[in-house]
Scaffold this active site. Structure first.
Site, PDB file in Angstrom:
ATOM      1  N   THR A  85       0.861  -1.172   0.000  1.00 50.28           N
ATOM      2  CA  THR A  85       0.000   0.000   0.000  1.00 50.28           C
ATOM      3  C   THR A  85       0.897   1.222   0.000  1.00 50.28           C
ATOM      4  O   THR A  85       1.948   1.221   0.647  1.00 50.28           O
ATOM      5  CB  THR A  85      -0.935   0.042   1.225  1.00 50.28           C
ATOM      6  OG1 THR A  85      -1.476   1.352   1.376  1.00 50.28           O
ATOM      7  CG2 THR A  85      -0.198  -0.308   2.504  1.00 50.28           C
ATOM      8  N   CYS A 198      -2.156   4.778  -5.494  1.00 50.52           N
ATOM      9  CA  CYS A 198      -2.835   3.933  -4.515  1.00 50.52           C
ATOM     10  C   CYS A 198      -2.897   2.561  -5.147  1.00 50.52           C
ATOM     11  O   CYS A 198      -3.178   2.439  -6.350  1.00 50.52           O
ATOM     12  CB  CYS A 198      -4.236   4.466  -4.219  1.00 50.52           C
ATOM     13  SG  CYS A 198      -5.239   3.314  -3.257  1.00 50.52           S
TER      14      CYS A 198
END
Length: 239
Positions: A85, A198
């Protein structure tokens, strides 16, 4: 050949962790042929517990949690660690400090790819934390890259698409069009590329089908892990 083991800290969200696992194994099969696949250790955390820490600004607690996971992967035999992430790279240095194996940093790997392509002013599409907390822009700046972010409304839109839709397995055409409009606007303001910053955004945007050259941080990070597993030495650590 003896492959190194890749340690993945996943679950943030599990939607993108699935993509990591697929990309890593597909890349190993492509490079080695036959039925080869990657040596992977995956610790998938409960994302809600991480989101609760994010919302309350308890980044030190989040760092302690992920550091503990990273130590567990190291004890289990991982030769490197990836935090799957972008947002949690806010505490990547703390996680790296807790282990003796490399943490392959998604920001550094993306910057390396941007520089190789001659990109200097990319638009960053990411969570609010990644776009607003400064850690991402500062690390990119150390590589000579000045990132742009959408305006306040655009940041809210992007953040909400990620958390309310993509992390919940929803991919909506209306949201895709709205994100492309943000890219169009950034291009008019001087952006020369767009970072899918992202790890879920690749679920809704195809980097090859955008108004600007697209750089998928998930694919870049996964590729760096495979390069390391197959012998690359010059990994870009968190610290």
């Amino acid at each position: 050949m003896q492959m190194r083991k890749i340690g993945l800290i996943g679950g943030m969200s599990f939607e993108s962790s699935v993509v990591y696992y697929r990309m890593v194994n597909e890349a190993v099969r492509e490079r080695l042929g036959g039925l080869h696949s990657a040596e992977v250790l995956l610790h998938s955390v409960d994302f809600q517990s991480i989101v609760d820490l994010q919302k309350s600004g308890r980044w030190d607690d989040a760092a302690a949690r992920l550091a503990d996971v990273a130590r567990g992967l190291e004890r289990a035999g991982a030769d490197c660690v990836l935090i799957c992430t972008n947002t949690m790279h806010l505490i990547a240095d703390a996680v790296q400090a807790a282990i003796d194996i490399p943490l392959i940093n998604i920001i550094d790997e993306t910057a390396h790819r941007l520089k190789a392509a001659g990109i200097r002013k990319p638009l960053l599409l990411a969570t609010r934390y990644t776009m607003e907390h400064g850690f991402y822009a500062e690390r990119m700046k150390s590589h000579g890259i000045e990132v742009m972010v959408p305006d306040a409304d655009g940041r809210t839109l992007t953040h909400n698409v990620i958390f309310d839709e993509l992390c919940a397995g929803k991919v909506l055409g209306t949201s895709r069009r709205a994100l492309v409009e943000l890219i169009d606007k950034a291009e008019a303001e001087g952006a020369d590329a767009v970072i899918l910053g992202c790890t879920e955004i690749c679920l809704i945007l195809d980097p090859k089908a955008l108004p600007l050259p697209g750089f998928d941080s998930t694919a870049i990070h996964a590729d760096a892990a495979v390069e390391f597993a197959l012998g690359r030495e010059d990994v870009r650590r968190a610290a």
